[in-house]
Structure formats: C-alpha cells, structure tokens
Design an enzyme around this catalytic site. Sequence first.
Site, PDB file in Angstrom:
ATOM      1  N   GLY A   1       0.818  -1.198   0.000  1.00  0.00           N
ATOM      2  CA  GLY A   1       0.000   0.000   0.000  1.00  0.00           C
ATOM      3  C   GLY A   1       0.849   1.243   0.000  1.00  0.00           C
ATOM      4  N   GLY A   2       0.154   2.382   0.201  1.00  0.00           N
ATOM      5  CA  GLY A   2       0.867   3.646   0.179  1.00  0.00           C
ATOM      6  C   GLY A   2       1.833   3.795   1.330  1.00  0.00           C
TER       7      GLY A   2
ATOM      8  N   GLY B   1       3.428   1.097   3.132  1.00  0.00           N
ATOM      9  CA  GLY B   1       4.518   0.143   3.132  1.00  0.00           C
ATOM     10  C   GLY B   1       4.091  -1.188   2.575  1.00  0.00           C
TER      11      GLY B   1
ATOM     12  N   LYS C   1       6.211  -5.906   8.536  1.00  0.00           N
ATOM     13  CA  LYS C   1       5.626  -4.700   7.951  1.00  0.00           C
ATOM     14  C   LYS C   1       6.731  -3.662   7.803  1.00  0.00           C
ATOM     15  CE  LYS C   1       1.752  -1.511   8.572  1.00  0.00           C
ATOM     16  NZ  LYS C   1       0.586  -1.188   9.427  1.00  0.00           N
TER      17      LYS C   1
ATOM     18  N   ASP D   1      -9.371   2.857  12.237  1.00  0.00           N
ATOM     19  CA  ASP D   1      -9.521   2.393  10.854  1.00  0.00           C
ATOM     20  C   ASP D   1     -10.063   0.967  10.822  1.00  0.00           C
ATOM     21  OD1 ASP D   1      -9.476   2.646   8.111  1.00  0.00           O
ATOM     22  OD2 ASP D   1      -7.409   1.970   7.917  1.00  0.00           O
TER      23      ASP D   1
END
Length: 576
Positions: free
Chosen positions: A313-314, A316, A333, A424
């Site tokens: 993703g944006g 990592g 991650k 989120d």
Amino acid sequence: MESIASSLLSLAYRLFQPGFCPGDWAWATSMAGALVALFPVGTTACVALMRKFTGNRYHGGALAGLAGLGVIGILLIPWLLVSGISGVFRSVFQGGSGGLAPVEVNALQEEYCSWVGPQDQYLGGGQNVYETLFYPSGDVLAYGYYLGGLVGLPVLILLAVMLLGRIALRRGPKWPGRLLWVPFVVFVLVSAGVEANTAVHLWLGFLPTVVLGVIPVALVGPPSWSTIENADRRPDRTPERQEQPQQPVHVHPREPQAPPPPPAKQYAPTSVAPTPEDAQGELAAVPGPVPVPGGSPSGGSSRFRRVRRLGHGGFGTVWEAVDTQLGRAVALKIAHAPDRDTHERMQREARALAVLSHPNCVRVYDLVEEPDGLALVMEYLQGQPLAEVVDNGGALDDVAAGRLWATMASALAAAHSKSVLHRDVKPSNVIVDPEGVAHLIDFGIARNKGDSKLTATGMMVGTPDYVAPETAAGAPASPASDAWQLAATVSYALSGYPPRGTRETPMAALMAAARGEPATQLPRRSVHAQLLAASLDPQPRNRPTLNTVFREVEGWLSRAGTSPDGPVTKLVPRQQ
C-alpha cells in the site's frame, strides 16, 4: 370507594352522554372505562420514566418499584374503580342512590331501547360476568355478543398492555414486562363479579385509551445507552477472556529522560472487563521516551527470511517471513519512506499493540531496522481478510455475524481500556483464520491519549466508506467512532455493501460521511438490524457502547444456543 366511583361516573356522564340507544348512562360507562384505563397507561409511562434513571438494573428497590407500580396501577386501582362503578348501578337498581345526584338517578331510570329497558336494570340488574359466561341463557346470538365483549375485548386490551410494556422496556430485557401484564390478567379475573353489561361498556372504553396510550409512553423515550452502561457495570457479569502471553517489543531507548506527566483523561474506558490502572495502562497514557529500533543496521544482513509478499500500500509492504533465529513465521511490515512521520507512526503502532493482550488482536514481537527500512515484526496470521471472505463466499448469517461483532467488540474494548483507539476498523483489517476466528489487525493509525498529533500531512483518518460521520467532519476520534466503524463492518458482513452504499470516488464517499447521510444498505431482515441502526446513529452520544453491544450480541447468541467463541465462517463456498 363507592363515593369515588360515583364521582368518576358523574364526571364521565358530564363528558360523554349521547342520547341514543342503549342510553346516555351506558355510553357514560364506556367513558368511565376510558378514564380507568388512564391508570395502566400512566403506570407504563412511569416505568419508562423510571428507567431513565435506573437503566436495566432490575434488583432491589428498582424491581420492587416496578412490581409495586404494576400491582397498584394496573390491578388494584382499576379493580376497585370497576367494582365501585358496578356497585353504584346495582345500588340504584335496588332503590338507592349509589352516591349519585337525584337528577342523575332519574336519568338512569330512563328507557332508550325496548330491548334494553330501563338503564338501571340494564346496567345493575343482570347477571355478572361469571354467570353470563358459565351459565348462559340459551340464546346463541346473545352468548356470542357477551363472549366477544367479555373475553375478546380483554384479550385485545391485554395485547395492548403487553405492547405498552415492551415500549416502556426498550433497550433492555423483556422479562420485566410480566410485572405489568400479569397484574392486568389478574384484574380481568377478579372482575368476574361485575355486571356483564357494565363490564362490556367498560371494556369498550378501556380499549381505545390503552391503544392510544402507546403514543405518550413512546414519547417518554428509552434510557440513554450511558445510563444502561452504568447500571449494567457489575463485576459478576463481566465476560472473562483468557489472555495470551505476549512478548514485549524490544527497543533500545535513547538517553534517559524523565517521562512527562500524564495528561488529563480524554474519554472514559469502555472495556468489556474493567481493568485497573496498571503499568500497561500508564504506558498507553504516557508513551515516554521515543524508542529507537534495534536490529540489523542499514545495509546489513537480516535475521528475517522473506517468503512472499502479503500486501502493498501507500504506507509500506507486508511480508510473510521466517525468523531465522527463533524458527517461527512472522509478518514483517516495512515502511516505504523512513522519514520522521513514518518512524512516529511505526512506533505508535508498536506501542499500541505492545500494551494489548487479547486473543483477537494481532500481537507485535519487535521493532527492527531492516536493510530497506524500519520494520514491525508481528504475529503471522494465516487466513483471509473479511472483505475477501464476503466477496468470495457471500454474506454471513446472523450467528456468524454475531460472533464477529462480539469478538471484535471485545478486542476494541480491550484497546480502549488501554486508552488506544484503532481509527480504521474495516473489513480488510479483520483477518479470518482457517478455524474461522476473526482477528483485528493494522493499528497503524491508532493513537493513544498521550499522542499530540497523527502526522504532519495526514488530513483524513480511516477509509471513507467506513469512517464515522463525526470523524469525516473533522471532529476528534473517540471510542464511539471505533464502535461506528465496527458496526459498519458487521453490516457489510451481513449485506455485502458498506452501510452508506458505494460512491464513485473516495472524495464522494468522504463527503457523504461528513454530511451524516443515513445508512441505506443495512441488512433489514437480520436479527441484528435494530442494534446496527442504533450503533450507526450519526450522533456519537446516541450509540450503544461496545460493552452494551457485547452483552446484547452475546445474549442473543446464548438464546440461539451458541457462544461468541465459535467460528465466524467455515471459509468454504456457500454451494458446498
């Protein structure tokens, strides 16, 4: 009591006395029945008002008060008034006045219909209810009339009283409603000595008043969720969760410095099980010195052998890797840009997960410096995101969705008890393992109450389709925001759509969230529909807390013969 009954009859006579068959006093009797029905309506309104302060606390004084209201307002007072009204008519028929004025007695002796006769004889000189029902005269038509008036009308009124009780007991268990409708059943039974014709007219007036009484009782409204939460906070009823051991995050601190004083608490904990302010709670409240990641220096070799890329993703990339020193599979991650904001976000996620110990939250093992960037070493969870499970296998049923809601509510509540917000929650951040157990992941934008900011450039937090209205409008996130996002995720699991539907662009979805547009894609046929609608309320103060959601869903699962610990899906296509 006869004097009170005669006064009530006189008032009813002045209010309503149409001069047609069967007579002005017969219709005045129906008006008296309407006035008597005000007592059960007022009783249920008092119960609804009492629950504004007591919530669902049905023990001790609250239970005694509820039972007392039912006995006095629905049984004792109506029975005394109805019996007194029948006694007034019987007294006039026998030559007395029954407490009525002479002009009223004379009017009671008038005849309006030939088949009715004088009203004093019609209302006070016939058989009582018991004799009419069990010793009929032989006239089938007349017996059918009395059966409908003396049995059918009370049954309809009983249903209306039960409806009043359910409305007064909204947002709570329904069993206390027995303390309201059982006294009415007793009232009907003990009124068997009332004159049959008098009873029919009383029930005719009683019914519309009780039905219309739904309106004022509904206007009183249910107790607030906070009142219910405070009333239900009892140690002996808190669900116990077996905590799994967790390895701490290994970090190398910078130069020692005194930790800052703890800031003022910004929101009340909403844990499923109350937890004391221990050392871990203080860690969430006061992050302390910013940790410096350890591990291999930049450009050096890594102890983690990467197997395959799990996501990109944006922010990592997430890899499945093997810890070569410990011989276990991990999730790695790795951040793309090792700038200051990235370091802060990674450290924030590490701290957030380090203080949590919950079987449905992903665990963090370490924070290390990899050759290509800062890396968070986490528990590797085999399985699929909930979004893929629903897309490939279809929407979940009520039992699976209930388990999902209960376990995720427990996980979020554990985070809130440590003063950590997720911010989120969405279907792609819920991993369902091969056993069907759900796990909450990606606390990357989580904040605790010691953090002063999120990022310097971050303008929008969360995914637009699943962001809470107040967060989209720019208000600070709160436990209620996480609860909204979790309800939106459960709604998606039940319907296959975000609660506000899909938009053409993320900006359009964000604008819809900021405007507080209502949820249009809720699973209306689900047993969870009512709780979902409450949890997706645009106003945070109107939403049930995670504690309340856990108890409501766990209670339903228990009544359905299952528990919240089972699988949320079998991970097989529905046609199989």
